[in-house]
Motif scaffolding. Sequence first.
Motif, PDB file in Angstrom:
ATOM      1  N   ASP A  26       0.834  -1.192   0.000  1.00 27.10           N
ATOM      2  CA  ASP A  26       0.000   0.000   0.000  1.00 27.10           C
ATOM      3  C   ASP A  26       0.873   1.248   0.000  1.00 27.10           C
ATOM      4  O   ASP A  26       1.984   1.258   0.545  1.00 27.10           O
ATOM      5  N   ASP A  27       0.360   2.325  -0.579  1.00 26.90           N
ATOM      6  CA  ASP A  27       1.124   3.571  -0.651  1.00 26.90           C
ATOM      7  C   ASP A  27       1.453   4.148   0.718  1.00 26.90           C
ATOM      8  O   ASP A  27       2.352   4.983   0.845  1.00 26.90           O
ATOM      9  N   SER A  28       0.716   3.750   1.755  1.00 25.51           N
ATOM     10  CA  SER A  28       0.964   4.267   3.100  1.00 25.51           C
ATOM     11  C   SER A  28       2.028   3.478   3.850  1.00 25.51           C
ATOM     12  O   SER A  28       2.401   3.842   4.962  1.00 25.51           O
ATOM     13  N   VAL A  29       2.536   2.407   3.262  1.00 22.66           N
ATOM     14  CA  VAL A  29       3.521   1.536   3.909  1.00 22.66           C
ATOM     15  C   VAL A  29       4.926   2.014   3.567  1.00 22.66           C
ATOM     16  O   VAL A  29       5.201   2.438   2.441  1.00 22.66           O
ATOM     17  N   PHE A  30       5.830   1.957   4.550  1.00 20.34           N
ATOM     18  CA  PHE A  30       7.242   2.229   4.280  1.00 20.34           C
ATOM     19  C   PHE A  30       8.062   0.961   4.483  1.00 20.34           C
ATOM     20  O   PHE A  30       7.998   0.336   5.548  1.00 20.34           O
ATOM     21  N   ALA A  54      -1.895  -1.354   6.272  1.00 26.07           N
ATOM     22  CA  ALA A  54      -1.798   0.067   5.933  1.00 26.07           C
ATOM     23  C   ALA A  54      -1.081   0.835   7.037  1.00 26.07           C
ATOM     24  O   ALA A  54      -1.337   0.634   8.224  1.00 26.07           O
ATOM     25  N   GLY A  55      -0.156   1.699   6.636  1.00 24.07           N
ATOM     26  CA  GLY A  55       0.564   2.527   7.592  1.00 24.07           C
ATOM     27  C   GLY A  55       1.688   1.823   8.319  1.00 24.07           C
ATOM     28  O   GLY A  55       2.363   2.439   9.147  1.00 24.07           O
ATOM     29  N   ALA A  56       1.927   0.547   8.029  1.00 25.73           N
ATOM     30  CA  ALA A  56       3.029  -0.177   8.684  1.00 25.73           C
ATOM     31  C   ALA A  56       4.371   0.308   8.153  1.00 25.73           C
ATOM     32  O   ALA A  56       4.464   0.877   7.058  1.00 25.73           O
ATOM     33  N   SER A  57       5.420   0.106   8.947  1.00 28.38           N
ATOM     34  CA  SER A  57       6.765   0.469   8.501  1.00 28.38           C
ATOM     35  C   SER A  57       7.757  -0.620   8.892  1.00 28.38           C
ATOM     36  O   SER A  57       7.691  -1.173   9.992  1.00 28.38           O
TER      37      SER A  57
END
Length: 350
Positions: A191-195, A210-213
């Motif tokens: 997902d675009d929110s993942v780093f 989503a939002g994980a790094s």
Amino acid sequence: MLRTALEKDTRVTPDLILPYDGVQPDFVSRPVWCGRGSTVIGAARIGAQAWIGDEAVIRADGQTVILGDRFWLGHRSTVHIATRTHGTRVGDRVTVGRNSVVHACTLGSDVVVEDDVVILDGAEVGDGAVIEAGSTVFPRATLPGGYAYAGSPARPSRAIGADEIAERAERLRERMGDGSALPPGEVSEVDDSVFVARNARLRGRVSLGAGASVLFCCDLNAEVGPIVVGADTNIQDNTVIRTRADGVVIGRDTTIAHNVRISDCRIGARSLIGIGATIASGTLIADDVMLAAGATTDSGQILEAGYLWGGRPARILGPLDAEKRAMMIRIVEGYCQHGREYRAAQEASE
């Protein structure tokens, strides 16, 4: 000028250099060596004749890191800060072994930090000290120079002289020549929110919410069982997760700190696994658990919800009070922000 000179020779350039808040790392002179996967970020000042091992990470994102001359950082070791409270300052001729963490603390000159050591926030280690392998230096501890320290918490074991300190430093440095790092693996569509850091290694069935790094030099090997990471969960530098059977499931809004070792297990939501902890196969960690730095679990152990656990093996140290819960929430929020910033910086550098 120095940055340009570094870029001409990959042997003396970290694999990944990123700014933080517009500030680039500052190298006083060319490092002696930078290993594969080595990473330096943000407001870090690295002295002359530095040696940075394979997959070693120096991260100054929110406070400064100041490293003296002839600093040696072993393979898969991490230097970091505490964003709201402490930077990290290290004197001259300091040697750090493999898989160790120097976190938001102060080290004097001629200090030796052996393999698998954790030094925590606000600790101060005097000139001419040795922290023996596997030890944990607790937060705000003061360790005077002239002694070898061992245990968790680290306590003085005996007086030590300059000749022995130099010999132990040399032995560590000799072993650092035996790096075994592998090149980063392919990263699946996320997902675009993942780093996912460019030098992290993800293999097999890895699912990131989503939002994980997944930060620098992490190694997630799901070639046997899957690894499932919940939304907004952060996995910090040099953590290794390897599945051998059933796989690993980590809930949402959870922090896995630097240099953690995880085998097949379940970790609940809104939890924090401290720096340098080891999670044995078959462990079940409930929601809302804090596991202290350097702690270990036994195979099949169950960590109940609502408590701070610590020790080797882990035991209940006390209830998870409102202050600790608030701190855990702040860390998750901060790493969601870090993930967005790092993703943008990494894309800009490609």
